[in-house]
Design a protein around this motif. Structure first.
Motif, mmCIF file in Angstrom:
data_model
loop_
_atom_site.group_PDB
_atom_site.id
_atom_site.type_symbol
_atom_site.label_atom_id
_atom_site.label_comp_id
_atom_site.label_asym_id
_atom_site.label_seq_id
_atom_site.Cartn_x
_atom_site.Cartn_y
_atom_site.Cartn_z
ATOM 1 N N UNK A 30 -64.770 -3.907 -8.223
ATOM 2 C CA UNK A 30 -65.173 -5.142 -7.372
ATOM 3 C C UNK A 30 -66.604 -4.404 -6.585
ATOM 4 N N UNK A 31 -66.731 -3.699 -6.535
ATOM 5 C CA UNK A 31 -68.456 -2.947 -5.862
ATOM 6 C C UNK A 31 -69.022 -2.748 -7.114
ATOM 7 N N UNK A 32 -68.858 -2.464 -8.025
ATOM 8 C CA UNK A 32 -70.061 -2.812 -9.001
ATOM 9 C C UNK A 32 -70.074 -3.959 -9.518
ATOM 10 N N UNK A 33 -69.029 -5.421 -9.905
ATOM 11 C CA UNK A 33 -69.723 -6.461 -9.147
ATOM 12 C C UNK A 33 -70.839 -6.644 -7.944
ATOM 13 N N UNK A 55 -61.186 -7.212 -1.185
ATOM 14 C CA UNK A 55 -60.095 -6.194 -2.200
ATOM 15 C C UNK A 55 -59.749 -5.409 -1.301
ATOM 16 N N UNK A 56 -59.900 -5.260 -0.435
ATOM 17 C CA UNK A 56 -60.129 -3.678 0.902
ATOM 18 C C UNK A 56 -58.427 -4.484 1.467
ATOM 19 N N UNK A 57 -58.475 -5.319 2.276
ATOM 20 C CA UNK A 57 -57.711 -6.190 2.762
ATOM 21 C C UNK A 57 -56.635 -7.003 2.571
ATOM 22 N N UNK A 58 -57.256 -7.629 1.339
ATOM 23 C CA UNK A 58 -56.242 -8.852 0.903
ATOM 24 C C UNK A 58 -54.853 -7.009 -0.077
ATOM 25 N N UNK A 59 -55.580 -6.187 0.030
ATOM 26 C CA UNK A 59 -54.317 -5.193 -0.502
ATOM 27 C C UNK A 59 -53.589 -4.534 0.434
ATOM 28 N N UNK A 60 -54.341 -4.532 2.331
ATOM 29 C CA UNK A 60 -53.375 -4.219 2.534
ATOM 30 C C UNK A 60 -52.586 -5.351 3.084
ATOM 31 N N UNK A 61 -52.651 -6.240 2.818
ATOM 32 C CA UNK A 61 -51.543 -7.507 3.470
ATOM 33 C C UNK A 61 -50.192 -7.433 2.486
ATOM 34 N N UNK A 62 -51.069 -7.589 1.134
ATOM 35 C CA UNK A 62 -49.926 -7.237 0.284
ATOM 36 C C UNK A 62 -48.783 -6.477 0.315
ATOM 37 N N UNK A 63 -49.531 -4.989 -0.022
ATOM 38 C CA UNK A 63 -49.064 -4.157 0.076
ATOM 39 C C UNK A 63 -48.140 -3.067 1.169
ATOM 40 N N UNK A 64 -49.461 -3.405 2.401
ATOM 41 C CA UNK A 64 -49.022 -2.747 3.870
ATOM 42 C C UNK A 64 -49.766 -1.711 3.680
ATOM 43 N N UNK A 74 -61.101 4.140 -3.433
ATOM 44 C CA UNK A 74 -62.389 3.560 -4.661
ATOM 45 C C UNK A 74 -63.291 3.283 -3.338
ATOM 46 N N UNK A 75 -63.052 3.991 -2.076
ATOM 47 C CA UNK A 75 -64.809 3.687 -1.758
ATOM 48 C C UNK A 75 -65.235 4.971 -2.105
ATOM 49 N N UNK A 76 -64.576 6.180 -2.724
ATOM 50 C CA UNK A 76 -65.297 7.892 -2.887
ATOM 51 C C UNK A 76 -65.963 7.148 -4.408
ATOM 52 N N UNK A 77 -65.209 6.496 -5.515
ATOM 53 C CA UNK A 77 -66.005 6.251 -6.210
ATOM 54 C C UNK A 77 -67.150 5.806 -6.660
#
Length: 337
Positions: A30-33, A55-64, A74-77
């Protein structure tokens, strides 16, 4: 027994590692896009829409909260793709990781539902997840630029505004789509495929024309948003908003259409104001329509149950779930005796 416990722990570790890598890969992609299109304000480069925050907020809402290591990776990459590792990188890493985590905690605090079936869920995503949560990443990121002398204090607020709105736009547009995709049922219902195709064709024809026209007619996209929200609720309105935002960003970065002959600051203000109001309209309008439809279905179901009870009472039968009344005959005979 010890072997079973060891296998279970190994399986959990493997799932955690795979989930972390998957979240990091999605964040990085998503960052590259997002980096494909950018603007320069006060010498600082920013993206009008930063999809990784969504993407980050959605992943947290889905996986906790278990998803935060993947977000940090991902931020580091993304940072390593942009620049070499340095001490100020740690500040950006902390800010970009803490912002979606805080947004998630606030949303969970107010009882946020990932199906976005209530108006309060849409309002919570806007004001807590996007506008409030992303204050952290914008403040930390721009603050690090000032501390490292990459930005003067005089340009702090203009860059901060651009950074904040870009991160918030990622949450407003990307997060609802990912949540809908996660909850989607397959195969999808294609009962209105002809209307959906017509809407898609009309949108693909009108939006590029509107966003690249020298006449300022950006307001013409709002009838499309209303059409999409009324007929296809959140999925239709957010897809329309995403496509429109992308086309408006392309026009703004190319200096075309209504963004011609504007300064960088003016382009940033006009683009962010348009994208923000459009995303808010699409999200909140579709949430209101979905909530009203769910309320109507609940009322119809209650009315149907009431009709069935009245039919049973009229026919002399007991309602479902209640034992039949005793016959009055034996009592009358006993009274006669």
């Amino acid at each position: 027994m010890a072997g079973v416990v060891g296998n279970e722990e190994l399986r959990r570790t493997g799932v955690f590692v795979l989930r972390t890598l998957a979240v990091a890969a999605c964040y990085y992609a998503a960052g590259r896009l997002g980096l494909l299109r950018n603007l320069v304000v006060e010498g600082a480069v920013f993206t009008p829409i930063w999809p990784p925050t969504g993407v980050a907020v959605a992943c947290l809402l889905v996986f906790g909260l278990r998803a935060w290591p993947g977000i940090a990776l991902g931020v580091l990459l993304v940072i390593m793709h942009l620049t070499a590792l340095s001490p100020e990188v740690l500040g950006n890493l902390a800010g970009n990781t803490a912002a979606p985590v805080c947004a998630y905690l606030m949303l969970r605090r107010v009882g946020f539902r990932t199906d976005l079936s209530r108006l309060r869920d849409g309002l919570a995503l806007v004001f807590l997840g996007a506008l409030t949560g992303m204050l952290i990443s914008a403040t930390v990121g721009v603050g690090m630029l000032v501390i490292t002398d990459h930005l003067t204090t005089g340009g702090f607020w203009s860059v901060w505004l651009a950074w904040w709105v870009g991160d918030a736009m990622g949450v407003l547009i990307v997060t609802p789509l990912l949540l809908l995709l996660h909850a989607a049922r397959w195969p999808p219902n294609l009962s209105r495929w002809l209307e959906a195709t017509g809407l898609a064709v009309f949108t693909c024809a009108v939006v590029p024309l509107v966003t690249h026209s020298t006449v300022s007619v950006l307001f013409l996209v709002y009838p499309l948003l209303i059409w999409a929200a009324l007929r296809f609720q959140l999925v239709g309105s957010m897809l329309c908003a995403l496509f429109t935002s992308v086309m408006a960003t392309v026009a703004a970065t190319d200096g075309a259409g209504p963004f011609r002959e504007l300064t960088r600051i003016e382009v940033m203000i006009k683009l962010q104001a348009f994208n923000g109001t459009m995303a808010l309209t699409a999200l909140l309008l579709s949430a209101v329509i979905t909530e009203q439809r769910n309320t109507r279905r609940s009322v119809e179901a209650a009315c149907q149950e009431l009709v069935e009870v009245l039919e049973h009472l009229t026919a002399g039968d007991a309602p479902r779930g209640q034992p039949p009344r005793e016959s009055e005959g034996p009592r009358e005979e006993q009274a006669g005796r």
